[in-house]
Motif scaffolding. Structure first.
Motif, PDB file in Angstrom:
ATOM      1  N   GLU A 154       1.021  10.298  -1.309  1.00  0.00           N
ATOM      2  CA  GLU A 154       0.173  10.421  -0.127  1.00  0.00           C
ATOM      3  C   GLU A 154      -1.093  11.246  -0.421  1.00  0.00           C
ATOM      4  O   GLU A 154      -2.169  10.989   0.125  1.00  0.00           O
ATOM      5  CB  GLU A 154       1.040  10.990   0.998  1.00  0.00           C
ATOM      6  N   PHE A 155      -0.974  12.209  -1.374  1.00  0.00           N
ATOM      7  CA  PHE A 155      -2.132  13.056  -1.717  1.00  0.00           C
ATOM      8  C   PHE A 155      -3.312  12.259  -2.286  1.00  0.00           C
ATOM      9  O   PHE A 155      -4.425  12.745  -2.356  1.00  0.00           O
ATOM     10  CB  PHE A 155      -1.713  14.146  -2.719  1.00  0.00           C
ATOM     11  N   VAL A 156      -3.054  11.012  -2.698  1.00  0.00           N
ATOM     12  CA  VAL A 156      -4.148  10.193  -3.250  1.00  0.00           C
ATOM     13  C   VAL A 156      -5.149   9.840  -2.139  1.00  0.00           C
ATOM     14  O   VAL A 156      -6.311   9.540  -2.415  1.00  0.00           O
ATOM     15  CB  VAL A 156      -3.599   8.903  -3.919  1.00  0.00           C
ATOM     16  N   ASN A 157      -4.683   9.910  -0.904  1.00  0.00           N
ATOM     17  CA  ASN A 157      -5.591   9.669   0.219  1.00  0.00           C
ATOM     18  C   ASN A 157      -5.989   8.211   0.402  1.00  0.00           C
ATOM     19  O   ASN A 157      -7.185   7.893   0.528  1.00  0.00           O
ATOM     20  CB  ASN A 157      -6.859  10.502   0.042  1.00  0.00           C
ATOM     21  N   PHE A 158      -4.993   7.343   0.384  1.00  0.00           N
ATOM     22  CA  PHE A 158      -5.274   5.929   0.644  1.00  0.00           C
ATOM     23  C   PHE A 158      -5.758   5.788   2.077  1.00  0.00           C
ATOM     24  O   PHE A 158      -5.114   6.291   2.995  1.00  0.00           O
ATOM     25  CB  PHE A 158      -3.991   5.089   0.492  1.00  0.00           C
ATOM     26  N   LYS A 159      -6.876   5.129   2.286  1.00  0.00           N
ATOM     27  CA  LYS A 159      -7.373   4.959   3.650  1.00  0.00           C
ATOM     28  C   LYS A 159      -7.264   3.513   4.122  1.00  0.00           C
ATOM     29  O   LYS A 159      -7.431   3.225   5.302  1.00  0.00           O
ATOM     30  CB  LYS A 159      -8.830   5.427   3.741  1.00  0.00           C
ATOM     31  N   GLY A 160      -7.014   2.607   3.187  1.00  0.00           N
ATOM     32  CA  GLY A 160      -6.964   1.183   3.543  1.00  0.00           C
ATOM     33  C   GLY A 160      -5.691   0.807   4.271  1.00  0.00           C
ATOM     34  O   GLY A 160      -4.867   1.653   4.622  1.00  0.00           O
ATOM     35  N   ILE A 161      -5.535  -0.512   4.473  1.00  0.00           N
ATOM     36  CA  ILE A 161      -4.374  -1.033   5.190  1.00  0.00           C
ATOM     37  C   ILE A 161      -3.401  -1.609   4.164  1.00  0.00           C
ATOM     38  O   ILE A 161      -3.800  -2.387   3.295  1.00  0.00           O
ATOM     39  CB  ILE A 161      -4.802  -2.159   6.159  1.00  0.00           C
ATOM     40  N   VAL A 162      -2.149  -1.226   4.273  1.00  0.00           N
ATOM     41  CA  VAL A 162      -1.152  -1.746   3.341  1.00  0.00           C
ATOM     42  C   VAL A 162      -0.947  -3.236   3.580  1.00  0.00           C
ATOM     43  O   VAL A 162      -0.801  -3.674   4.718  1.00  0.00           O
ATOM     44  CB  VAL A 162       0.192  -1.012   3.521  1.00  0.00           C
ATOM     45  N   ARG A 163      -0.970  -3.992   2.511  1.00  0.00           N
ATOM     46  CA  ARG A 163      -0.670  -5.418   2.622  1.00  0.00           C
ATOM     47  C   ARG A 163       0.059  -5.833   1.347  1.00  0.00           C
ATOM     48  O   ARG A 163      -0.487  -5.702   0.255  1.00  0.00           O
ATOM     49  CB  ARG A 163      -1.960  -6.210   2.804  1.00  0.00           C
ATOM     50  N   LEU A 164       1.289  -6.295   1.489  1.00  0.00           N
ATOM     51  CA  LEU A 164       2.086  -6.573   0.293  1.00  0.00           C
ATOM     52  C   LEU A 164       1.676  -7.883  -0.381  1.00  0.00           C
ATOM     53  O   LEU A 164       1.732  -8.004  -1.592  1.00  0.00           O
ATOM     54  CB  LEU A 164       3.575  -6.588   0.638  1.00  0.00           C
TER      55      LEU A 164
END
Lengths: 499, 123
Positions: A154-164
């Motif tokens: 989580e510390f990487v700071n993903f801001k996008g939307i998860v899509r598998l």
């Protein structure tokens, strides 16, 4: 030659050896852990196929400097090159732009946090869909453990939307943890974490699409699908290539070359295999063409029954093929044959009365002779820059690098061993034609070496020879040859096996 | 057998001096559509023995429209490319023979595949 540099120790690109730094990009190349000696040559050959120059490609050893590690750093001229290579690679799973690595999770985290924000931000932007792929080498991770790890990122700071499915950006978290199993895996790879942007991944599904299990026309020596693709990659087969397999058999290498868009031609001395084929379950005739139809591939442009030793190719034919790929006949399963009568049988032959029905005599063809014919014909028939790729059988007792057949017009590019049993292996030899064929040079080269015999000509005897008495008592040496080596020697591990 | 293969083969019986090109004795000819690839044609054209190709095309019934002695410049002409492609890769001898011009020895072509193996008294 592609350069290989040792690991610099800090996980960053090494430029401290005084060599000019390449302007390209470095990726972590994560290999499939099988066919270990084939993996780097495959990528080098593909880099060449997609247009990279040797000096633009460079390997750097991974942490721990383990030669057979599945993690190797690779410098390529561009991300586009990585993507092009990934469309064909078989023995590499993925290429990753590494943002951080370390021996422990804490080290990994510190490294990722230290990776320049400006390089990370564009890929973490809120408008991108993304996913994180987790892979573990040496031990497995449960789905729950994988999800826990992703949450820890989580510390990487993903801001996008998860899509598998079909995300725009993929990230890879790679764990290496061989634990106590280290001894089962040839490479003693130290524990390591890697995280970064997944730039390109392979489609190994193609191996299943073409699996021999569902292939219509097969023989006992049909080339394994994965290996046939690797051979074509070594040879640089591509769309528009004219490719020849001089020992076509049931056409399995031809099928792989056609998959890559080559026009293919096959020769074989065995009329049953190349022309007659066999009868399928429903009474249908199965031949090489059946295999091409099965996959919707364009049929071979030529199939000919001929003897490579006494071949009918016109003498002025030259620079015809871009690639010559084959598995020469040798004496464990399918021994070599050539035209003519063996001296001891000459007296028993019936006179030829009807040439239409007469079955021509054949005599044994030693591997040494066979390879001499193959190399000389390849030196003549390949275009300059074209490649010859073939299997050379070897045993631990007889293998000598100096015995690998050479030719004045051909240069050895790669030599990768695949161990088959404790008693013998085979080596995939890749040669490149580096200058035009010079008949006089070839003739004088062979005049200096009148005897084509190789130690491996005794392959059959070596593989089947009587085991030492002590060992034989323990492992009845049956007529199947048996792979058991008894207790006389430590077992060699079959490195080709999937771990 | 397509004319591409025919162009590459010559009679290799011991002692034969003029074994090229093979005469084609036609039993059955078929046509199969092949991928049209101008780059491939460009590669193959300079390697083709043209008189032998014309002779083969004549026998296989696809000689029409093929020039007597084309230069490499002809390769930019789409009409020529199409005819060359068709005769080289699409017309197939299914049944017939390749006949040695010197000895008359017939090498059978059956199911599209020439059998070029020599008997022991020929090699």
């Amino acid at each position: 030659m592609v350069r290989v540099v040792p690991n610099s120790g800090d996980g960053r690109q090494a430029h401290d050896d005084g060599a000019p730094s390449t302007s390209g990009k470095e990726y972590l190349n994560y290999f499939v852990h099988r066919l270990l000696e084939f993996r780097r040559p495959e990528i080098e050959s593909l880099a060449k196929t997609v247009g990279c120059k040797d000096e633009e490609v460079q390997w750097r050893a991974p942490a721990g400097d383990v030669e057979l590690s599945p993690f190797w750093y690779l410098t390529l001229p561009s991300e586009e090159a990585a993507i092009q290579i990934s469309k064909r690679m078989i023995l590499t799973k993925m290429m990753v732009e590494v943002w951080g690595e370390g021996e422990t999770w804490e080290e990994l985290r510190a490294a990722i946090e230290a990776y320049p924000e400006a390089l990370k931000a564009p890929w973490l932007a809120p408008e991108h869909t993304f996913r994180v792929v987790v892979e573990s080498f040496g031990s497995s991770l449960t789905m729950e453990a994988q999800i826990d790890l992703i949450e820890k990122l989580e510390f990487v700071n993903f801001k996008g939307i998860v899509r598998l499915r079909d995300p725009q950006v993929r990230f890879a978290l790679l764990r290496c943890d061989c634990g106590d199993h280290g001894s089962l895996i040839d490479a003693k790879v130290p524990p390591r974490w890697y995280f970064g942007r997944l730039v390109a991944s392979s489609d190994r599904g193609v191996i299943d699409t073409y699996t021999l299990k569902r292939r219509l026309y097969l023989g006992p020596t049909s080339m394994d699908t994965e290996m046939a693709f690797v051979m074509c990659n070594q040879a640089g087969v591509r769309r528009g290539s004219l490719m020849l397999d001089p020992y076509a058999g049931t056409g399995s290498i031809l099928v792989s070359a056609a998959h890559f868009g080559a026009k293919v031609m096959g020769y074989d001395i065995d009329i049953k295999v190349i022309r007659e084929g066999k009868v399928g379950k429903a009474g249908e005739r199965l031949t090489i063409s059946s295999n091409f139809q099965q996959y919707g591939l364009p049929a071979p442009v030529g199939l000919v029954r001929l003897d490579m030793h006494r071949n009918p190719l016109r003498p002025d034919l030259t620079e015809m093929f871009h690639a010559i790929i084959g598995d020469p006949p040798y004496g464990v399963r399918a021994g070599g044959r050539k035209s003519g009568v063996p001296a001891e049988a000459a007296a028993q032959r019936n006179p030829i009365t009807d040439r239409h029905t007469y079955i021509p005599a054949m005599q044994p063809y030693t591997l040494g002779e066979c390879l001499r014919d193959l190399l000389d014909l390849s030196a003549r028939l390949l275009v300059v820059g074209g490649r010859l790729v073939y299997f050379l059988p070897a045993t631990p007792e007889t293998y000598d690098e100096a015995e690998i057949p050479r030719h004045p017009a051909l240069e050895l590019v790669a030599n990768s061993e695949q161990i088959l049993t404790t008693r013998y292996s085979r080596r995939l030899i890749t040669m490149e034609k580096v200058r035009p064929y010079d008949a006089a040079a070839a003739a004088s080269y062979y005049a200096e070496r009148p005897d084509p015999t190789m130690a491996i000509d005794r392959l059959h005897d070596i593989v089947y020879e009587q085991l030492p008495a002590a060992a034989a008592a323990g492992s009845a040496a049956g007529s199947d040859g048996g792979g058991e080596d008894g207790a006389a020697k430590p077992r060699r591990r079959c490195r080709g096996k999937n771990f | 057998m397509k004319l591409l293969t025919h162009n590459m083969l010559s009679c290799h019986i011991k002692g034969v001096r003029n074994g090229y090109p093979f005469l084609i004795e036609v039993g059955k000819v078929s046509e199969h559509e092949a991928d049209f690839d101008p780059d491939f044609l460009k590669h193959i054209f300079p390697r083709i023995n043209w008189p032998a190709f014309l002779q083969g095309a004549e026998a296989m019934g696809c000689r029409e429209g093929l020039p007597e002695a084309p230069t490499e410049a002809a390769l930019t002409d789409e009409q020529f490319q199409k005819k060359f492609h068709h005769a080289l890769l699409e017309v197939t001898l299914e049944e017939g023979s390749l006949v040695c011009p010197e000895t008359g020895r017939k090498f059978p072509v059956s199911k599209g595949i020439p059998n070029m193996l020599l008997n022991e008294d020929e090699c």
